[in-house]
Design a protein around this motif. Sequence first.
Motif, PDB file in Angstrom:
ATOM      1  N   LEU A 163      -4.442   1.024   0.507  1.00 13.42           N
ATOM      2  CA  LEU A 163      -5.130   1.577  -0.655  1.00 13.42           C
ATOM      3  C   LEU A 163      -4.203   1.692  -1.857  1.00 13.42           C
ATOM      4  O   LEU A 163      -4.575   1.350  -2.992  1.00 13.42           O
ATOM      5  CB  LEU A 163      -5.712   2.945  -0.292  1.00 13.42           C
TER       6      LEU A 163
ATOM      7  N   GLY B  42     -11.832   0.983  -2.958  1.00 19.39           N
ATOM      8  CA  GLY B  42     -10.930   0.619  -1.864  1.00 19.39           C
ATOM      9  C   GLY B  42     -11.108   1.519  -0.661  1.00 19.39           C
ATOM     10  O   GLY B  42     -11.060   1.058   0.495  1.00 19.39           O
TER      11      GLY B  42
ATOM     12  N   PHE C 289      -3.594  -1.725  -3.228  1.00 21.26           N
ATOM     13  CA  PHE C 289      -4.809  -2.226  -3.871  1.00 21.26           C
ATOM     14  C   PHE C 289      -4.931  -1.675  -5.291  1.00 21.26           C
ATOM     15  O   PHE C 289      -5.200  -2.419  -6.248  1.00 21.26           O
ATOM     16  CB  PHE C 289      -6.015  -1.811  -3.021  1.00 21.26           C
TER      17      PHE C 289
ATOM     18  N   HIS D 137     -17.711  -5.583  -2.045  1.00 24.29           N
ATOM     19  CA  HIS D 137     -16.792  -5.721  -3.175  1.00 24.29           C
ATOM     20  C   HIS D 137     -17.427  -6.563  -4.281  1.00 24.29           C
ATOM     21  O   HIS D 137     -17.397  -6.195  -5.467  1.00 24.29           O
ATOM     22  CB  HIS D 137     -15.498  -6.366  -2.694  1.00 24.29           C
TER      23      HIS D 137
END
Length: 863
Positions: free
Chosen positions: A766, A801, A769, A821
Amino acid sequence: MAKSPPNQRRCGQLLGGRRPPWRFGLALAAAALAILFTLQIAPAAQVSNYELAQAAPFNRVENYPIQPLPSSPNFRPNGGWIGRLILPSVQEYADRPGDWAWFEVWHSPAAAPNLLGQIIRLTWQPSAENDAYQASVTRDIAFNAQAEASLANGNIVPVRLNGRTRVGPLQSLAGARPRDDVTVRLFESQVTLAEEQGQPVLQTDLEPFQISGREYGLVTILGPDTAVAAPPPAECPGSPPCPTEYFRVQHFNTATKDFSGPIGTVRIPQQPRVKGDRFFSNIRDLANSPAGAAGWYIYGSRSGDGVFTVQALKPRGLFQLQPDEIVLGTTEGLNYIDDQNWKQEPQRKGTVQRVLVSPTGGSGETALAQWQENDIALVIHLFGGIGGKHGEATPGGTVSGHFAYGLAQVVQEPIAQELQFSVLYQQVYAHNSGGLISGTHNWESFTGDMQRGWLGIRPISDVVVQLDAFTTPFKFGDTTVSLFWELLNQTQVLAARYRTGDGTGVAAVTPATSCVQDSNQALYIAIEQIKRQILENPAIVAWVKANPDSPEIDRIQRFGAVGKALETMLIPYGAVRPDWKNNAAALAGIAPAGNFKSPTGLVKGAISGILSWRTMMPRWGHDEVSRVFLENGAQLWFLRTNMVGGNDPLVEPIPPTTLFGLVPFVGRAVQRLTDAIVVWPSWAMAGLGAAALALYGLFALPFGFRNGFLSRRPALHHPVSAGLGLVRLFFVPALVEEIVFRVWLLPHPVEGVPGDRWLVWAVVSLLLFVGFHWLLGKTLRQAAQPTLGDPRFLTLVGWLGLVLTGVYWITGSLWLIVFVHWAAAAIWIYGLGGRQRLWHQPGWTKQRRQQAHHPRLEQPKAE
């Protein structure tokens, strides 16, 4: 379209229903790479390993006189009916047509007449099933160019069968090698002794299985017997001098249940050097081998001088129902399959491991108590590679290995008088240099044999699978159905076809035809046969209708779940390979009997391999099948050996791998991508994806509108441009970012990684990301830096995320997280002002946007 009858639909529902239609094929790249590594062509060699071994007198069957068994009270005969097969001449077959072979009797049951040393006919018991089996695999043999080339390259092909007609399974087994040295045991319960023209004839209902040695004993090796005045071997692994081949051994005392029996001398010969500058087995430091801590079963025969010569070794400890470790729980079991089973392989050299994996939790005692005498189980066999100075090549860091199915039974071993596993393999094995023959082998023949077995030269994993819904036959009134026994029957058909190469004289490894592909073709055919038997048998349909509350209904529902999961693995795209479909029809009597097909040519072979790519590599097949059974409630025993026996310092065990498996990080990345690709979303997963998207919106929409980051600004004015943009968004950012930040960084659910460790990786994923988007604005997308660096945007990225991480943790599906996504990105860009923020920053002129994209452009000079 006409509807099927209600009862038939009921049976179909119990079996798991129909599969979904054709699905995505992005696994093509992985499959194409797998093709490169399964086409491993052996280097040319004029002399085979078989001929090199036969040069040693102790490896030739004629040097062991036939004598009554056992030769001493400390040994037991290696079966009731044992002997060797002798190939009849062409004229003998002309005089007596049919499928049969000569059988030289080395031992017969006590109830049978004394036939010691006699050569009698071995043929089939008359039955419709045996007639059908013979018809399906009987072939005329005519070597093609590939068979001749394989022979020239030092492989053992059935040269004595070339030019013969109507070669059946017994004849192909007897004639598989250049010499009459195929040693077999008959299934005693399936043999009758008849008489024909005044001569005894053995009739069998099952194909004989291959064995090593005429008798066996249980001993502990005390050390070399230096009193024997015999020269040491001329060559052996390690530094000279070579150790003596004669060992002092002490026999197991059945009365006291320890090694306090008589002490004697046996010969354990050092096998000759074979191709690759390696030895199949060796005797250096054998007495100190940790694998022999519980003793060794020695299989062999007495030579002309009366010395017992060992032809196969078997570590007793491996087969005792005494696990070194018990793993409880499905997640923990998945982790053992994925990581622990082959961990630290080189460091385990010379050792054995026994691990019991139970998905149901509870206690170890409860799990162990489920294994009782006479239980039968499926065996999933896999061996790995040879490393070290004299190791094999590992192209691209990939070790293909070998795969097979088999049968295990819990038996009372008569010498030790304890419960042990007895293992039979159904080896679908291509023609090879060592003379290993495709067919049924016991463990001692395929693994423990010192001349050609793999015990001392490769690491091996045998998974023993116990699942009542799979191994116990179903009883529908007077009708019995068993997928397990059908699988063993179908692997026997494939093995017989391999022995003759379907009449061409050679069975070679290709992307579409190999040990793992064809063993699993047998599994697919077995599933289709059982489905057909249940759905098309009126008696079964009527029984199901009349007995809705029978325990068999619950069992068949569990069987249906297992069958559906196995079928999903075997047919990852929902499209059946044409050759598999044809062969299943041929064996069911729908197509002409024996009308088998195999893919020919590079293109057809590649396409067929891709359609069944999850069983293209042995490690994939071994792990996937083990997972399917574990997730459906099966108990698994892992019986592991790691180059067991004497110590050869120039080789070491290396695990079988998937693509690039020996390359750090790369192999794991490829495996994770593969695992994520094959999980195609079900309807339930689609509902989860919609819920995840809604959950993201519940936070993102109020947050974005309240802070002025989101606005209702549709950007679909040009449909063609918008359509192309939506396609681009699917690949970048959705597909690319999900592969990098979820699939590659997060352990896939099938890896069984503990929750706390998985959570650590989730936090790392995360943070990376979110940080990636901020860094993107500082580097490649400077024009969009005001948006990509905006804390409001980064907050929404973090929330997305987090949602995607949760979806991936639950499903392990790449496609589902890519869709979520993509949908979130598309809604923002084309409906909520994202396009204007990324490509049309307020107050920016076209020239300034170009400068942001190309910072080296010179700024215009002021007037």
